[in-house]
Design a protein around this motif. Structure first.
Motif, mmCIF file in Angstrom:
data_model
loop_
_atom_site.group_PDB
_atom_site.id
_atom_site.type_symbol
_atom_site.label_atom_id
_atom_site.label_comp_id
_atom_site.label_asym_id
_atom_site.label_seq_id
_atom_site.Cartn_x
_atom_site.Cartn_y
_atom_site.Cartn_z
ATOM 1 N N GLY A 1 -4.557 3.397 -4.350
ATOM 2 C CA GLY A 1 -4.870 2.997 -2.990
ATOM 3 C C GLY A 1 -3.958 1.860 -2.553
ATOM 4 N N HIS A 2 -4.253 1.282 -1.388
ATOM 5 C CA HIS A 2 -3.452 0.146 -0.928
ATOM 6 C C HIS A 2 -3.479 -0.992 -1.943
ATOM 7 N N ALA A 3 -4.670 -1.262 -2.521
ATOM 8 C CA ALA A 3 -4.760 -2.317 -3.526
ATOM 9 C C ALA A 3 -3.999 -1.961 -4.792
ATOM 10 N N GLY A 4 -3.793 -0.668 -5.023
ATOM 11 C CA GLY A 4 -2.995 -0.204 -6.151
ATOM 12 C C GLY A 4 -1.515 -0.143 -5.839
ATOM 13 N N GLU A 5 -1.115 -0.721 -4.706
ATOM 14 C CA GLU A 5 0.292 -0.837 -4.294
ATOM 15 C C GLU A 5 0.980 0.523 -4.170
ATOM 16 N N ASN A 6 0.248 1.482 -3.586
ATOM 17 C CA ASN A 6 0.838 2.814 -3.460
ATOM 18 C C ASN A 6 2.090 2.841 -2.602
ATOM 19 N N PHE A 7 2.241 1.846 -1.744
ATOM 20 C CA PHE A 7 3.410 1.794 -0.855
ATOM 21 C C PHE A 7 4.661 1.324 -1.576
ATOM 22 N N SER A 8 4.507 0.758 -2.778
ATOM 23 C CA SER A 8 5.678 0.249 -3.499
ATOM 24 C C SER A 8 5.961 1.001 -4.795
ATOM 25 N N LEU A 9 5.076 1.930 -5.169
ATOM 26 C CA LEU A 9 5.280 2.704 -6.387
ATOM 27 C C LEU A 9 6.030 3.990 -6.071
ATOM 28 N N SER A 10 6.850 4.428 -7.008
ATOM 29 C CA SER A 10 7.538 5.703 -6.857
ATOM 30 C C SER A 10 6.561 6.854 -7.079
ATOM 31 N N ARG A 11 6.993 8.041 -6.710
ATOM 32 C CA ARG A 11 6.166 9.219 -6.962
ATOM 33 C C ARG A 11 5.850 9.349 -8.443
ATOM 34 N N GLU A 12 6.830 9.124 -9.283
ATOM 35 C CA GLU A 12 6.638 9.240 -10.728
ATOM 36 C C GLU A 12 5.652 8.200 -11.234
ATOM 37 N N GLU A 13 5.717 6.992 -10.702
ATOM 38 C CA GLU A 13 4.788 5.944 -11.128
ATOM 39 C C GLU A 13 3.361 6.267 -10.709
ATOM 40 N N LYS A 14 3.193 6.777 -9.508
ATOM 41 C CA LYS A 14 1.852 7.129 -9.056
ATOM 42 C C LYS A 14 1.268 8.276 -9.880
ATOM 43 N N LEU A 15 2.111 9.212 -10.243
ATOM 44 C CA LEU A 15 1.661 10.286 -11.123
ATOM 45 C C LEU A 15 1.212 9.729 -12.460
ATOM 46 N N ARG A 16 1.976 8.772 -12.990
ATOM 47 C CA ARG A 16 1.615 8.193 -14.288
ATOM 48 C C ARG A 16 0.295 7.445 -14.212
ATOM 49 N N VAL A 17 0.059 6.710 -13.129
ATOM 50 C CA VAL A 17 -1.227 6.024 -12.959
ATOM 51 C C VAL A 17 -2.369 7.030 -12.987
ATOM 52 N N THR A 18 -2.195 8.149 -12.301
ATOM 53 C CA THR A 18 -3.240 9.170 -12.264
ATOM 54 C C THR A 18 -3.459 9.784 -13.643
ATOM 55 N N GLN A 19 -2.392 10.027 -14.357
ATOM 56 C CA GLN A 19 -2.509 10.583 -15.711
ATOM 57 C C GLN A 19 -3.281 9.638 -16.627
ATOM 58 N N ILE A 20 -2.967 8.348 -16.555
ATOM 59 C CA ILE A 20 -3.655 7.367 -17.393
ATOM 60 C C ILE A 20 -5.143 7.318 -17.030
ATOM 61 N N ALA A 21 -5.440 7.328 -15.741
ATOM 62 C CA ALA A 21 -6.843 7.305 -15.315
ATOM 63 C C ALA A 21 -7.590 8.524 -15.833
ATOM 64 N N ALA A 22 -6.960 9.692 -15.760
ATOM 65 C CA ALA A 22 -7.610 10.911 -16.243
ATOM 66 C C ALA A 22 -7.852 10.844 -17.743
ATOM 67 N N GLU A 23 -6.893 10.275 -18.469
ATOM 68 C CA GLU A 23 -7.038 10.162 -19.918
ATOM 69 C C GLU A 23 -8.143 9.187 -20.302
ATOM 70 N N VAL A 24 -8.219 8.076 -19.593
ATOM 71 C CA VAL A 24 -9.121 6.989 -19.970
ATOM 72 C C VAL A 24 -10.559 7.245 -19.523
ATOM 73 N N CYS A 25 -10.731 7.751 -18.300
ATOM 74 C CA CYS A 25 -12.093 7.853 -17.774
ATOM 75 C C CYS A 25 -12.343 9.093 -16.926
ATOM 76 N N GLY A 26 -11.420 10.060 -16.950
ATOM 77 C CA GLY A 26 -11.621 11.253 -16.148
ATOM 78 C C GLY A 26 -12.832 12.055 -16.544
ATOM 79 N N HIS A 27 -13.277 11.940 -17.804
ATOM 80 C CA HIS A 27 -14.465 12.653 -18.267
ATOM 81 C C HIS A 27 -15.752 11.992 -17.797
ATOM 82 N N HIS A 28 -15.620 10.767 -17.275
ATOM 83 C CA HIS A 28 -16.807 9.961 -16.938
ATOM 84 C C HIS A 28 -16.915 9.692 -15.442
#
Length: 311
Positions: A51-78
């Motif tokens: 989101g805006h607080a996650g600095e989406n305006f300054s992250l590259s597409r690849e970085e945003k994908l990586r953030v999503t991957q980490i979130a899915a790994e860590v807590c996507g089941h919950h």
């Protein structure tokens, strides 16, 4: 992961940050701890990542994908994972939505492009949302921008049309003005009663929760998640005295982070709060936003103490 219950998107979401190393690279280990710590707070429905607080305006597409991957790994089941999408070009937004689906997000929140602060017509918003979600066809949340955000804020007729689009499940209502919030709540409930209205103005959560809300996607919840969850629960239980007491703790912190000029420092202030609380090692921001002045840090220390939050 969507819970097996009616209205699965309703509830409180922490709009998470993106911890960085001093050189500006994503600190993946700290990010994983940050996401996990917020996801497993009792009563937390999910996370808004990128989101805006996650600095989406300054992250590259690849970085945003990586953030999503980490979130899915860590807590996507919950947790319910909502991925913010912020792109000026509709087809670029489409690629980001496709990334979010592939990485394991449960829904996307499509932000109006920043260029729309200068100009926007009715069809632009509908076209942008339609094209962005054309492939993935994911559950989609809208973002109602602040009353001071120029034409990024949707006019009532545009919001009404967007709310009736296929796949729309919620609105992150960030008008930052309680009267506008109530007007938009009534409008959406009239034209699309199944769409959840999520009160997301950190400075007036108490007011908006009292008017009516299906939850909130809010960045203040990364600092005081328990207080935000308890405030929502107190309003739902019609315990006004308890809600007022909680608001008395939340409000000064919200004003210190969001109600103090310049508003563009809000994410930096959130990161500094987490650093002061020992939850992240660095409060690094992507340039041009640099370290906060000492007076700002002192103000945040006082606000945390007033909220009863300690390291």
């Amino acid at each position: 992961m969507l819970p097996q219950r009616p209205s699965p998107f309703n509830g409180i979401y922490a709009a998470t940050l993106c911890p960085l190393h001093p050189d500006g690279r994503i600190d993946e280990q700290t990010l994983a701890r940050h996401l996990e710590a917020n996801a497993f707070v009792p009563g937390m429905t999910g996370l808004l990542i990128n989101g805006h607080a996650g600095e989406n305006f300054s992250l590259s597409r690849e970085e945003k994908l990586r953030v999503t991957q980490i979130a899915a790994e860590v807590c996507g089941h919950h947790s319910v994972l909502v991925c913010g999408i912020n792109a000026e070009d509709s087809h670029e937004a489409q690629r980001h939505v496709d990334d979010a689906k592939a990485a394991g997000a449960d829904a996307v929140l499509l932000f109006p492009p920043f260029s729309w602060a200068l100009s926007q017509d009715t069809r632009m918003a509908v076209t942008h949302h339609t094209v962005a979600n054309a492939n993935a066809q994911m559950p989609l949340m809208l973002y109602q921008a602040g009353v001071n955000a120029g034409t990024m804020a949707y006019r009532p007729e545009v919001l009404a049309e967007l709310a009736q689009l296929p796949h729309v499940v919620g609105v992150k209502e960030g008008s930052w003005e309680a009267a506008a919030y109530e007007a938009h709540l009534r409008l959406v409930k009239r034209v699309a009663p199944h769409v959840a209205m999520m009160a997301s103005g950190d400075e007036h959560l108490f007011t908006c929760f009292a008017v009516g809300s299906e939850g909130s996607l809010v960045s203040l919840a990364v600092v005081v998640p328990e207080l935000v969850i308890e405030l929502d629960a107190a309003i739902r239980a019609k315990d006004l005295d308890r809600a007022r007491a909680l608001n008395d703790r939340i409000y000064p912190l919200a004003k210190a982070v969001y109600g103090t000029a310049p508003g563009g420092w809000a994410t930096a202030r959130l990161k500094t709060c987490l650093k002061l609380l020992g939850r992240i090692p660095h409060d690094t921001m992507r340039l041009p936003i640099g370290p906060l002045p000492r007076a700002e840090v002192a103000s945040l220390e006082r606000a945390l103490a007033d909220a009863g939050v300690h390291a």
